[in-house]
Motif scaffolding. Structure first.
Motif, mmCIF file in Angstrom:
data_model
loop_
_atom_site.group_PDB
_atom_site.id
_atom_site.type_symbol
_atom_site.label_atom_id
_atom_site.label_comp_id
_atom_site.label_asym_id
_atom_site.label_seq_id
_atom_site.Cartn_x
_atom_site.Cartn_y
_atom_site.Cartn_z
ATOM 1 N N ILE A 41 0.832 -1.209 0.000
ATOM 2 C CA ILE A 41 0.000 0.000 0.000
ATOM 3 C C ILE A 41 0.864 1.255 0.000
ATOM 4 N N GLU A 42 1.917 1.243 0.823
ATOM 5 C CA GLU A 42 2.793 2.411 0.908
ATOM 6 C C GLU A 42 3.551 2.627 -0.395
ATOM 7 N N ARG A 43 4.034 1.549 -1.011
ATOM 8 C CA ARG A 43 4.810 1.680 -2.247
ATOM 9 C C ARG A 43 3.944 2.146 -3.414
ATOM 10 N N LEU A 44 2.679 1.692 -3.460
ATOM 11 C CA LEU A 44 1.789 2.064 -4.562
ATOM 12 C C LEU A 44 1.029 3.359 -4.305
ATOM 13 N N GLY A 45 1.044 3.836 -3.060
ATOM 14 C CA GLY A 45 0.249 5.017 -2.724
ATOM 15 C C GLY A 45 -1.242 4.745 -2.828
ATOM 16 N N TYR A 46 -1.639 3.527 -2.485
ATOM 17 C CA TYR A 46 -3.047 3.135 -2.620
ATOM 18 C C TYR A 46 -3.917 3.869 -1.594
ATOM 19 N N VAL A 47 -5.068 4.397 -2.062
ATOM 20 C CA VAL A 47 -6.056 5.029 -1.186
ATOM 21 C C VAL A 47 -7.356 4.250 -1.307
ATOM 22 N N PRO A 48 -7.898 3.698 -0.207
ATOM 23 C CA PRO A 48 -9.139 2.930 -0.295
ATOM 24 C C PRO A 48 -10.287 3.797 -0.808
ATOM 25 N N ASN A 49 -11.150 3.222 -1.625
ATOM 26 C CA ASN A 49 -12.335 3.905 -2.125
ATOM 27 C C ASN A 49 -13.449 3.710 -1.104
ATOM 28 N N GLU A 50 -13.489 4.613 -0.121
ATOM 29 C CA GLU A 50 -14.446 4.473 0.965
ATOM 30 C C GLU A 50 -15.882 4.595 0.473
ATOM 31 N N SER A 51 -16.102 5.490 -0.496
ATOM 32 C CA SER A 51 -17.466 5.666 -1.014
ATOM 33 C C SER A 51 -17.985 4.382 -1.641
ATOM 34 N N ALA A 52 -17.136 3.722 -2.418
ATOM 35 C CA ALA A 52 -17.572 2.475 -3.052
ATOM 36 C C ALA A 52 -17.838 1.399 -2.014
ATOM 37 N N ARG A 53 -16.992 1.316 -1.000
ATOM 38 C CA ARG A 53 -17.195 0.309 0.041
ATOM 39 C C ARG A 53 -18.520 0.523 0.756
ATOM 40 N N GLN A 54 -18.817 1.788 1.082
ATOM 41 C CA GLN A 54 -20.053 2.077 1.792
ATOM 42 C C GLN A 54 -21.264 1.838 0.906
ATOM 43 N N LEU A 55 -21.120 2.124 -0.397
ATOM 44 C CA LEU A 55 -22.225 1.880 -1.303
ATOM 45 C C LEU A 55 -22.558 0.391 -1.368
ATOM 46 N N ARG A 56 -21.518 -0.448 -1.410
ATOM 47 C CA ARG A 56 -21.754 -1.893 -1.429
ATOM 48 C C ARG A 56 -22.426 -2.356 -0.141
ATOM 49 N N ALA A 57 -22.080 -1.702 0.959
ATOM 50 C CA ALA A 57 -22.659 -2.079 2.242
ATOM 51 C C ALA A 57 -24.089 -1.572 2.401
ATOM 52 N N GLY A 58 -24.489 -0.599 1.555
ATOM 53 C CA GLY A 58 -25.843 -0.069 1.614
ATOM 54 C C GLY A 58 -26.019 1.052 2.603
ATOM 55 N N SER A 59 -24.950 1.547 3.193
ATOM 56 C CA SER A 59 -25.033 2.650 4.137
ATOM 57 C C SER A 59 -23.685 3.338 4.182
ATOM 58 N N SER A 60 -23.634 4.450 4.908
ATOM 59 C CA SER A 60 -22.384 5.200 4.992
ATOM 60 C C SER A 60 -22.154 5.654 6.417
ATOM 61 N N LYS A 61 -20.921 5.908 6.727
ATOM 62 C CA LYS A 61 -20.572 6.492 8.024
ATOM 63 C C LYS A 61 -20.549 8.002 7.839
ATOM 64 N N ALA A 62 -21.667 8.525 7.345
ATOM 65 C CA ALA A 62 -21.729 9.939 6.982
ATOM 66 C C ALA A 62 -23.015 10.569 7.491
ATOM 67 N N LEU A 63 -22.882 11.825 7.915
ATOM 68 C CA LEU A 63 -24.007 12.656 8.339
ATOM 69 C C LEU A 63 -24.098 13.858 7.414
ATOM 70 N N ALA A 64 -25.239 14.524 7.447
ATOM 71 C CA ALA A 64 -25.443 15.726 6.640
ATOM 72 C C ALA A 64 -25.926 16.862 7.522
ATOM 73 N N LEU A 65 -25.534 18.068 7.159
ATOM 74 C CA LEU A 65 -25.994 19.278 7.829
ATOM 75 C C LEU A 65 -26.590 20.187 6.770
ATOM 76 N N ILE A 66 -27.852 20.570 6.957
ATOM 77 C CA ILE A 66 -28.540 21.472 6.034
ATOM 78 C C ILE A 66 -28.785 22.785 6.761
ATOM 79 N N LEU A 67 -28.150 23.851 6.281
ATOM 80 C CA LEU A 67 -28.220 25.151 6.929
ATOM 81 C C LEU A 67 -29.266 26.029 6.256
ATOM 82 N N LEU A 68 -29.875 26.898 7.035
ATOM 83 C CA LEU A 68 -30.858 27.836 6.501
ATOM 84 C C LEU A 68 -30.191 28.898 5.635
ATOM 85 N N ASP A 69 -29.074 29.447 6.119
ATOM 86 C CA ASP A 69 -28.387 30.529 5.403
ATOM 87 C C ASP A 69 -26.911 30.486 5.796
ATOM 88 N N ALA A 70 -26.124 29.755 5.023
ATOM 89 C CA ALA A 70 -24.733 29.481 5.393
ATOM 90 C C ALA A 70 -23.863 30.726 5.431
#
Length: 333
Positions: A41-70
């Motif tokens: 991993i270190e030699r190739l500079g590999y970065v895991p595709n977290e979005s794809a992993r979560q999509l396969r799992a059907g959920s994400s470790k993600a929250l959203a914030l919706i502001l009235l007037d940012a």
């Protein structure tokens, strides 16, 4: 092309499933296999595709914030509070801005549902609880910053807006002001509660309250409102202004001072939120303090607790108390 799991497996001399175990279940690997994968991993500079992993799992470790007037400073503080508690608990956080537009607000909710976030914190323009209850049925939990109808699945974090408006009104009466102009946005429930508190304060007195609709509550809105006030004969101008946020109050103040109106001698000013600009203004602004950062942390924490135990009964919210910070815009030097 970025390195893939297959590239890492080939360089390490292991199977793709071994690389997957290293990324997701490292405790099942022996030290030798783990060391080879780590080195690859270190030699190739590999970065895991977290979005794809979560999509396969059907959920994400993600929250959203919706502001009235940012763009308003208060929402900067609130978002920092949500972001900090999310980071501390190991969650990613996505932001969006409704810009005081109900259509955009609805599209933001739809967007985050499509992206499969696990939870939403929202400071809404309109009643979004029925929509959020639909999301709860699909496993997406929510916390509203502000008052909502009772709901078994949507939490809320409250501030005593009406109490803050009452404090502002009582203070203006105590310094002898009787012609009070309220600047706010009737489409936002928090603004209406601040006006209700102001009216509570003047009941039984000889003071009068006028209301001017200021939809976006920006500094530019304050500059424009002040021009309208200056166009009135001096005897018809208010002797006090209570603005539903600090930025519109600062805009009003700036324009009044430019035209030689003395603050507070001729017109006293009270804002709301007590953002940093309130005490930094040319005439430091009296303001009702609303602790945006602490409210954000409370909302983020309440959402994460829901997600940790979705079957638990939601606690009744305890409103954050209002505090009036008195400065020179009402009492002078």
């Amino acid at each position: 092309m970025p390195a893939s799991v297959k590239d890492v497996a080939a360089l390490a001399g292991v199977s793709s499933s071994t690389v997957s175990n290293y990324l997701n279940h490292p405790h099942v690997l022996g030290e030798s296999s783990a060391a080879r994968v780590r080195d690859a991993i270190e030699r190739l500079g590999y970065v895991p595709n977290e979005s794809a992993r979560q999509l396969r799992a059907g959920s994400s470790k993600a929250l959203a914030l919706i502001l009235l007037d940012a763009w308003l400073p208060y929402f900067h503080e609130l978002s920092r509070g949500v972001e900090d508690v999310a980071r501390e608990e190991g969650w990613s956080l996505f932001f969006s801005n409704s810009n005081r537009d109900a259509g955009i607000e609805r599209r933001n909710i739809d967007m985050f549902e499509a992206h499969r976030v696990q939870g939403i914190v929202i400071y809404p323009l309109e009643d979004v609880v029925p929509r959020l209850e639909q999301l709860a049925d699909r496993g997406i939990r929510s916390v509203v910053v502000g008052p909502i109808p009772d709901s078994p699945t949507v939490g809320s974090v409250l501030f005593d807006d009406r109490g803050g408006g009452r404090l502002a009104g009582e203070h203006l009466l105590s310094i002898g002001r009787r012609r009070i102009l309220f600047l706010g946005s009737p489409s936002v429930s928090q603004s209406n509660d601040r006006l209700r508190g102001l009216r509570d304060a003047v009941i039984g007195s000889d003071a009068a309250v006028d209301v001017l609709d200021v939809p976006h509550l920006t500094t530019e809105d304050g500059l424009e409102v002040a021009e309208r006030i200056l166009a009135l004969p001096a005897a018809e101008r208010p002797d006090a202004i209570f603005a539903a946020n600090d930025m519109v109050a600062i805009g009003v103040m700036t324009q009044l001072l430019r035209h030689g109106i003395r603050v507070p001698e001729e017109i006293a000013l009270v804002g709301f939120d007590d953002v940093a600009q309130a005490h930094q203004s040319v005439v430091p602004l009296t303001s009702v303090r609303q602790p945006g950062y602490e409210i954000g942390r409370a909302a983020g924490g309440a959402l994460i607790r829901q997600l940790s135990d979705p079957t638990a009964e939601l606690p009744a919210p305890t409103p954050f108390a209002a505090e009036l910070v008195i400065r020179e815009s009402t009492v002078g030097r």
